[in-house]
Design a protein around this motif. Sequence first.
Motif, mmCIF file in Angstrom:
data_model
loop_
_atom_site.group_PDB
_atom_site.id
_atom_site.type_symbol
_atom_site.label_atom_id
_atom_site.label_comp_id
_atom_site.label_asym_id
_atom_site.label_seq_id
_atom_site.Cartn_x
_atom_site.Cartn_y
_atom_site.Cartn_z
ATOM 1 N N PRO A 127 -2.875 -3.648 -9.155
ATOM 2 C CA PRO A 127 -2.589 -2.214 -9.063
ATOM 3 C C PRO A 127 -2.838 -1.674 -7.658
ATOM 4 C CG PRO A 127 -4.006 -2.693 -10.937
ATOM 5 C CD PRO A 127 -3.911 -3.944 -10.126
ATOM 6 N N VAL A 128 -2.052 -0.684 -7.267
ATOM 7 C CA VAL A 128 -2.189 -0.047 -5.956
ATOM 8 C C VAL A 128 -2.464 1.433 -6.190
ATOM 9 C CG1 VAL A 128 -1.061 0.484 -3.770
ATOM 10 C CG2 VAL A 128 -0.615 -1.696 -4.908
ATOM 11 N N PHE A 129 -3.461 1.960 -5.469
ATOM 12 C CA PHE A 129 -3.883 3.351 -5.606
ATOM 13 C C PHE A 129 -3.783 4.047 -4.260
ATOM 14 C CE2 PHE A 129 -6.063 0.856 -8.766
ATOM 15 C CZ PHE A 129 -5.993 1.626 -9.913
ATOM 16 N N GLN A 130 -3.806 5.388 -4.292
ATOM 17 C CA GLN A 130 -3.902 6.183 -3.066
ATOM 18 C C GLN A 130 -5.007 7.204 -3.256
ATOM 19 O OE1 GLN A 130 -0.139 8.100 -2.495
ATOM 20 N NE2 GLN A 130 -0.559 9.716 -3.961
ATOM 21 N N LEU A 131 -5.607 7.621 -2.152
ATOM 22 C CA LEU A 131 -6.663 8.625 -2.221
ATOM 23 C C LEU A 131 -6.093 9.936 -2.734
ATOM 24 C CD1 LEU A 131 -8.543 7.944 1.124
ATOM 25 C CD2 LEU A 131 -9.336 7.422 -1.183
ATOM 26 N N SER A 132 -6.832 10.606 -3.619
ATOM 27 C CA SER A 132 -6.415 11.899 -4.153
ATOM 28 C C SER A 132 -6.748 12.997 -3.163
ATOM 29 C CB SER A 132 -7.125 12.192 -5.476
ATOM 30 O OG SER A 132 -6.700 11.308 -6.459
#
Length: 140
Positions: A127-132
Amino acid sequence: MTVVFQSGFASHAATGSSATGVLDHGTQETEALSYQRCTWCGTAMYHRLLCPVCAGSDLVTERSAGAGTVLRSTVVHRNTPSARNVSLIEMAEGFVVRGRVTGPPAGVHTGDRVRLVTAKDPVRGEPVFQLSEDTHRSWH
């Protein structure tokens, strides 16, 4: 077809693939992260065959909303042309998943809030996430 699952606690009859706890990757969207929840104790887990709390095998697949918090983060320089971030993310549903947070690898810190970008990176399959936007750090 009815399948009977047996564990040390009880026998349960189930029909269809949703009660087996095995993730159905054929219908999974790349923008959704699927996880399992134990129907006996309610524990949420990521890619397990048995519940880590009660050892139950009666798991149902659910879809995560995609919000989480960074538990740990490290920068890896091995097997890659440039440094990359590897993080443990605790999802709002209560399970922990290993993934990558986009952006500068050293810019990700414990406690940062993240959102899912894609459930499966085409290169590494994680999975790949980005900062909120709502990430607030007390030392800034």
